[in-house]
Design a protein around this motif. Structure first.
Motif, PDB file in Angstrom:
ATOM      1  N   TRP A   1      52.901 -12.333 -22.146  1.00  0.00           N
ATOM      2  CA  TRP A   1      52.506 -12.679 -20.792  1.00  0.00           C
ATOM      3  C   TRP A   1      52.811 -11.548 -19.817  1.00  0.00           C
ATOM      4  CZ3 TRP A   1      55.950 -12.555 -16.819  1.00  0.00           C
ATOM      5  CH2 TRP A   1      57.314 -12.634 -17.132  1.00  0.00           C
ATOM      6  N   LEU A   2      53.928 -10.798 -20.074  1.00  0.00           N
ATOM      7  CA  LEU A   2      54.271  -9.695 -19.185  1.00  0.00           C
ATOM      8  C   LEU A   2      53.300  -8.529 -19.362  1.00  0.00           C
ATOM      9  CD1 LEU A   2      56.087  -8.436 -17.100  1.00  0.00           C
ATOM     10  CD2 LEU A   2      57.639  -7.714 -18.949  1.00  0.00           C
ATOM     11  N   ARG A   3      52.944  -8.232 -20.621  1.00  0.00           N
ATOM     12  CA  ARG A   3      51.964  -7.179 -20.863  1.00  0.00           C
ATOM     13  C   ARG A   3      50.637  -7.521 -20.200  1.00  0.00           C
ATOM     14  NH1 ARG A   3      53.610  -7.348 -26.373  1.00  0.00           N
ATOM     15  NH2 ARG A   3      51.497  -7.822 -27.080  1.00  0.00           N
ATOM     16  N   HIS A   4      50.243  -8.809 -20.315  1.00  0.00           N
ATOM     17  CA  HIS A   4      48.995  -9.243 -19.707  1.00  0.00           C
ATOM     18  C   HIS A   4      49.059  -9.102 -18.192  1.00  0.00           C
ATOM     19  CE1 HIS A   4      45.361 -11.608 -19.055  1.00  0.00           C
ATOM     20  NE2 HIS A   4      46.030 -12.313 -18.161  1.00  0.00           N
ATOM     21  N   TRP A   5      50.169  -9.515 -17.595  1.00  0.00           N
ATOM     22  CA  TRP A   5      50.298  -9.472 -16.138  1.00  0.00           C
ATOM     23  C   TRP A   5      50.232  -8.038 -15.626  1.00  0.00           C
ATOM     24  CZ3 TRP A   5      53.785  -7.285 -12.710  1.00  0.00           C
ATOM     25  CH2 TRP A   5      53.679  -7.718 -11.385  1.00  0.00           C
ATOM     26  N   VAL A   6      50.938  -7.124 -16.283  1.00  0.00           N
ATOM     27  CA  VAL A   6      50.944  -5.736 -15.848  1.00  0.00           C
ATOM     28  C   VAL A   6      49.562  -5.107 -16.018  1.00  0.00           C
ATOM     29  CG1 VAL A   6      51.906  -3.447 -16.295  1.00  0.00           C
ATOM     30  CG2 VAL A   6      53.399  -5.445 -16.296  1.00  0.00           C
ATOM     31  N   ALA A   7      48.951  -5.312 -17.201  1.00  0.00           N
ATOM     32  CA  ALA A   7      47.629  -4.734 -17.447  1.00  0.00           C
ATOM     33  C   ALA A   7      46.602  -5.286 -16.468  1.00  0.00           C
ATOM     34  CB  ALA A   7      47.205  -5.011 -18.878  1.00  0.00           C
ATOM     35  N   ARG A   8      46.709  -6.579 -16.173  1.00  0.00           N
ATOM     36  CA  ARG A   8      45.769  -7.177 -15.217  1.00  0.00           C
ATOM     37  C   ARG A   8      45.939  -6.567 -13.834  1.00  0.00           C
ATOM     38  NH1 ARG A   8      46.231 -13.499 -14.085  1.00  0.00           N
ATOM     39  NH2 ARG A   8      48.069 -12.722 -12.989  1.00  0.00           N
ATOM     40  N   ALA A   9      47.195  -6.317 -13.430  1.00  0.00           N
ATOM     41  CA  ALA A   9      47.432  -5.704 -12.120  1.00  0.00           C
ATOM     42  C   ALA A   9      46.815  -4.312 -12.055  1.00  0.00           C
ATOM     43  CB  ALA A   9      48.935  -5.637 -11.845  1.00  0.00           C
ATOM     44  N   VAL A  10      46.987  -3.526 -13.127  1.00  0.00           N
ATOM     45  CA  VAL A  10      46.410  -2.179 -13.162  1.00  0.00           C
ATOM     46  C   VAL A  10      44.891  -2.255 -13.079  1.00  0.00           C
ATOM     47  CG1 VAL A  10      46.090  -0.126 -14.599  1.00  0.00           C
ATOM     48  CG2 VAL A  10      48.333  -1.221 -14.479  1.00  0.00           C
ATOM     49  N   LEU A  11      44.299  -3.113 -13.896  1.00  0.00           N
ATOM     50  CA  LEU A  11      42.843  -3.180 -13.971  1.00  0.00           C
ATOM     51  C   LEU A  11      42.234  -3.759 -12.695  1.00  0.00           C
ATOM     52  CD1 LEU A  11      42.653  -4.361 -17.664  1.00  0.00           C
ATOM     53  CD2 LEU A  11      41.929  -2.144 -16.788  1.00  0.00           C
ATOM     54  N   CYS A  12      42.908  -4.719 -12.081  1.00  0.00           N
ATOM     55  CA  CYS A  12      42.385  -5.257 -10.818  1.00  0.00           C
ATOM     56  C   CYS A  12      42.423  -4.201  -9.718  1.00  0.00           C
ATOM     57  CB  CYS A  12      43.183  -6.493 -10.404  1.00  0.00           C
ATOM     58  SG  CYS A  12      42.831  -7.944 -11.417  1.00  0.00           S
ATOM     59  N   HIS A  13      43.483  -3.390  -9.721  1.00  0.00           N
ATOM     60  CA  HIS A  13      43.531  -2.298  -8.746  1.00  0.00           C
ATOM     61  C   HIS A  13      42.408  -1.304  -9.018  1.00  0.00           C
ATOM     62  CE1 HIS A  13      45.023   0.996  -6.279  1.00  0.00           C
ATOM     63  NE2 HIS A  13      44.878   1.772  -7.339  1.00  0.00           N
ATOM     64  N   ALA A  14      42.208  -0.953 -10.291  1.00  0.00           N
ATOM     65  CA  ALA A  14      41.134  -0.019 -10.639  1.00  0.00           C
ATOM     66  C   ALA A  14      39.767  -0.612 -10.302  1.00  0.00           C
ATOM     67  CB  ALA A  14      41.221   0.336 -12.121  1.00  0.00           C
ATOM     68  N   GLY A  15      39.613  -1.926 -10.506  1.00  0.00           N
ATOM     69  CA  GLY A  15      38.360  -2.587 -10.162  1.00  0.00           C
ATOM     70  C   GLY A  15      38.079  -2.544  -8.672  1.00  0.00           C
ATOM     71  N   SER A  16      39.113  -2.714  -7.866  1.00  0.00           N
ATOM     72  CA  SER A  16      38.930  -2.620  -6.414  1.00  0.00           C
ATOM     73  C   SER A  16      38.493  -1.215  -6.015  1.00  0.00           C
ATOM     74  CB  SER A  16      40.236  -2.985  -5.700  1.00  0.00           C
ATOM     75  OG  SER A  16      40.594  -4.328  -5.981  1.00  0.00           O
ATOM     76  N   CYS A  17      39.080  -0.195  -6.690  1.00  0.00           N
ATOM     77  CA  CYS A  17      38.663   1.185  -6.413  1.00  0.00           C
ATOM     78  C   CYS A  17      37.192   1.383  -6.769  1.00  0.00           C
ATOM     79  CB  CYS A  17      39.533   2.159  -7.214  1.00  0.00           C
ATOM     80  SG  CYS A  17      41.245   2.259  -6.649  1.00  0.00           S
ATOM     81  N   GLN A  18      36.788   0.804  -7.890  1.00  0.00           N
ATOM     82  CA  GLN A  18      35.382   0.927  -8.291  1.00  0.00           C
ATOM     83  C   GLN A  18      34.454   0.237  -7.309  1.00  0.00           C
ATOM     84  OE1 GLN A  18      33.597   2.586 -10.441  1.00  0.00           O
ATOM     85  NE2 GLN A  18      35.410   3.646 -11.159  1.00  0.00           N
ATOM     86  N   ARG A  19      34.881  -0.906  -6.787  1.00  0.00           N
ATOM     87  CA  ARG A  19      34.059  -1.621  -5.802  1.00  0.00           C
ATOM     88  C   ARG A  19      33.865  -0.748  -4.545  1.00  0.00           C
ATOM     89  NH1 ARG A  19      32.320  -7.246  -4.399  1.00  0.00           N
ATOM     90  NH2 ARG A  19      33.581  -7.961  -6.131  1.00  0.00           N
TER      91      ARG A  19
ATOM     92  N   LEU B   1      34.410  -3.355 -12.719  1.00  0.00           N
ATOM     93  CA  LEU B   1      33.715  -4.132 -11.689  1.00  0.00           C
ATOM     94  C   LEU B   1      33.618  -5.595 -12.087  1.00  0.00           C
ATOM     95  CD1 LEU B   1      30.844  -1.662 -10.717  1.00  0.00           C
ATOM     96  CD2 LEU B   1      32.609  -2.545  -9.174  1.00  0.00           C
ATOM     97  N   TYR B   2      33.359  -5.849 -13.378  1.00  0.00           N
ATOM     98  CA  TYR B   2      33.283  -7.237 -13.862  1.00  0.00           C
ATOM     99  C   TYR B   2      34.597  -7.971 -13.612  1.00  0.00           C
ATOM    100  CZ  TYR B   2      33.712 -11.004 -17.302  1.00  0.00           C
ATOM    101  OH  TYR B   2      33.965 -12.200 -17.920  1.00  0.00           O
ATOM    102  N   LEU B   3      35.711  -7.343 -13.963  1.00  0.00           N
ATOM    103  CA  LEU B   3      37.014  -7.988 -13.763  1.00  0.00           C
ATOM    104  C   LEU B   3      37.275  -8.234 -12.286  1.00  0.00           C
ATOM    105  CD1 LEU B   3      39.112  -5.982 -16.386  1.00  0.00           C
ATOM    106  CD2 LEU B   3      38.320  -8.346 -16.581  1.00  0.00           C
ATOM    107  N   ASP B   4      36.874  -7.286 -11.441  1.00  0.00           N
ATOM    108  CA  ASP B   4      37.086  -7.444 -10.004  1.00  0.00           C
ATOM    109  C   ASP B   4      36.232  -8.580  -9.446  1.00  0.00           C
ATOM    110  OD1 ASP B   4      38.181  -6.297  -7.411  1.00  0.00           O
ATOM    111  OD2 ASP B   4      36.027  -6.178  -7.031  1.00  0.00           O
ATOM    112  N   VAL B   5      34.954  -8.634  -9.858  1.00  0.00           N
ATOM    113  CA  VAL B   5      34.060  -9.695  -9.378  1.00  0.00           C
ATOM    114  C   VAL B   5      34.551 -11.056  -9.850  1.00  0.00           C
ATOM    115  CG1 VAL B   5      31.729 -10.646  -9.597  1.00  0.00           C
ATOM    116  CG2 VAL B   5      32.041  -8.211  -9.191  1.00  0.00           C
TER     117      VAL B   5
END
Length: 548
Positions: free
Chosen positions: A35-53, A132-136
């Protein structure tokens, strides 16, 4: 000189991404909870997704420069740059048979954490699309990125296909080996069984709508056996399943009498809206493509098993190339923003709007409401390919066009040059089915009589149509003739050829239930459902299922 504020924001974003990537790298080597690995990876990817948006918003205001940059990356080093020179030097070319079929994404490599540092600067189209998919998804459905909250349905016997959220593998509860099973029916049944274990699913995702459609058909046909497997924690024998995959799946299963009882109770109530009843926290159904031959399955899911849930198609891709992104997941009809960084696109105005011959239009030269045929340059060496895809411009986001796929030219019926597009043929077929009391169209496919060879007889060329119906077990000659009449009413050119005798009477065949699922397996590789068969082997497969 660059403004200071945007530069500071970019530097700050890169610093945050660097810190998060360092945490991801550490969690990859340290024994930390899933769950911790998932939470950290999700935070990284959501930040990257916002940058892509934000990056997409900037590119939307400078479409032509972005297209020119993309073209330079696709041309050989030292080649003359510029879209005008490019169009002068390279003639239009037909689509190549070696192109990757629409809906079958090229497998993507394992994502290294450091690659995310470049997500706010530059990234390959598959990574941009996934971010972008993860961000949307996160923005529209806040609980959709839960740990193991997505079930993945896909059949890929020739190799793994990437899920939409591939950079975040902890999102998925489905083991990867299930898709490589040689039997399509067995693969979908295994994925369904794994999904049924997880009552808290938030997302059902399928590479093709037909795969989810057939998996839910297996639920309707075999829910007592699936309930027994859940209750006993036992995997039914599957000869096609590799021993290693079978052991992996068996280890996931444990006796769950409560879930088995819930499955039996809900299935006994009927199957309309069954998906939402079996997974009460489900928020959205995600499919890899929702147009062309797969549109019929999206409609069936929306009106039946998945009633009450939005069906979201995130990507627009043609011949394996990513072209656009659907930023409106809750709308019933998918629209796609064409991303100028992903491929170099040209557009041929359709004959209905502009008289030929006409030059190609570029991405920034389209008109709202018009239809265009797509000309694609997406890979080095594959220049100016006519993709056989017609799309309609439904609007703009800044300078970027928003498009809706209309039809596939390769799926147009024509034995005498009369040209009957697949979407308009379906309208005529539905009108004819409405004249058959008690009948409901489940599936259909067409063929031109020339594909039959000598077995087509000595008459004029004609259409062969195969349908699966619910509510009818036989068709009279009077009922069969109604489809031909509907076509004559809807297509004056077809009517003229029928009157002259240069096109023969349409031949309509009723096939047994499940015939189209077997046809998709006989195709041997996952691809959107062809509505016009051009392979004699597939024609023989559907002919073997004719019952009337």
């Amino acid at each position: 000189m660059l403004p200071i504020a945007p530069v500071l924001c970019a530097v700050l974003a890169l610093c945050v991404a660097l810190a998060l990537c360092m945490v991801v790298a550490m969690t990859a080597v340290l024994p930390v909870p899933l769950w911790l690995r998932h939470w950290v990876a999700r935070a990284v990817l959501c930040h990257a997704g916002s940058c892509q948006r934000r990056r997409l918003q900037l590119r939307s205001a400078e479409v032509q420069p972005a297209q020119e940059r993309r073209l330079r990356r696709l041309l050989p080093a030292g080649a003359a740059a510029g879209s005008d020179t490019f169009r002068e030097n390279y003639p239009l070319a037909p689509g190549s048979p070696e192109e990757v079929p629409d809906g079958q994404r090229v497998p993507v490599p394992h994502l290294r954490p450091w690659a995310l540092l470049w997500s706010s600067w530059a990234a390959a189209p598959p990574l941009q699309a996934a971010l972008l998919y993860l961000d949307v998804l996160r923005s529209a459905f806040p609980q959709a990125l839960a740990l193991r909250g997505t079930a993945w349905f896909c059949w890929a016997p020739g190799g793994a296909r990437s899920a939409a959220g591939w950079p975040l593998p902890t999102l998925y509860c489905t083991p990867g080996g299930t898709g490589a099973v040689p039997s399509r029916a067995a693969a979908l049944r295994l994925q369904l069984l794994v999904a049924l274990r997880e009552r808290g699913l938030r997302v059902l995702e399928a590479a093709l709508p037909s795969e989810l459609f057939d998996a839910l058909a297996a639920l309707r046909a075999a829910w007592p056996a699936l309930a027994d497997d859940l209750e006993l924690g036992w995997l039914s024998p599957c000869p096609e399943l590799p021993v290693g995959t079978q052991r992996q799946l068996q280890a996931l299963l444990s006796p769950d009498a409560a879930r088995a009882a819930e499955l039996r109770a809900e299935c006994a109530r009927g199957f309309e809206g069954i998906v939402r009843r079996l997974w009460p926290q489900l928020q959205v159904v995600v499919v890899g493509t929702a147009h062309g031959g797969e549109h019929l399955y999206c409609e069936a899911l929306r009106q039946g098993d998945c009633k009450g849930l939005p069906i979201y198609c995130p990507f627009y891709q043609v011949n394996g190339a990513l072209l656009g992104m659907n930023l409106w997941p809750e709308e019933p009809s998918p629209r796609f923003l064409l991303c100028p960084d992903w491929a170099f696109c040209e557009f041929l105005p359709c004959a209905a709007t502009e008289p030929p011959p006409v030059p190609t239009a570029l991405l920034g030269e389209l008109w709202e409401g018009r239809e265009y045929e797509l000309v694609l340059t997406a890979r080095p060496g594959h220049y100016r390919r006519r993709a056989g895809e017609v799309l309609r411009v439904s609007g703009f986001r800044r300078q970027c066009p928003v498009v809706e796929p209309v039809r596939r030219e390769s799926q147009t019926l024509s034995v005498r040059g009369e040209r009957v597009p697949e979407e308009r043929f379906l309208q005529s077929l539905r009108r004819a089915v409405a004249l058959w009391p008690g009948a409901r169209l489940v599936d259909y496919v067409c063929a031109e009589s020339a594909l039959l060879g000598a077995s087509s007889g000595a008459g004029a060329p004609h259409y062969e149509v195969f349908v699966e119906l619910q509510g009818l077990r036989d068709l009279s000659e009077e009922q069969r003739s109604k489809l031909d009449r509907c076509l004559q009413q809807d297509f004056p050119t077809y009517k003229s050829f029928r009157f002259k005798g240069s096109i023969g009477t349409l031949r309509l065949h009723l096939v047994a239930p499940g015939a189209f699922a077997r046809l998709r397996e006989a195709a041997g590789s996952p691809q959107p459902m062809p509505r016009l068969l051009r392979d004699r082997r597939l024609l023989s497969a559907i002919q073997s299922s004719v019952i009337s």
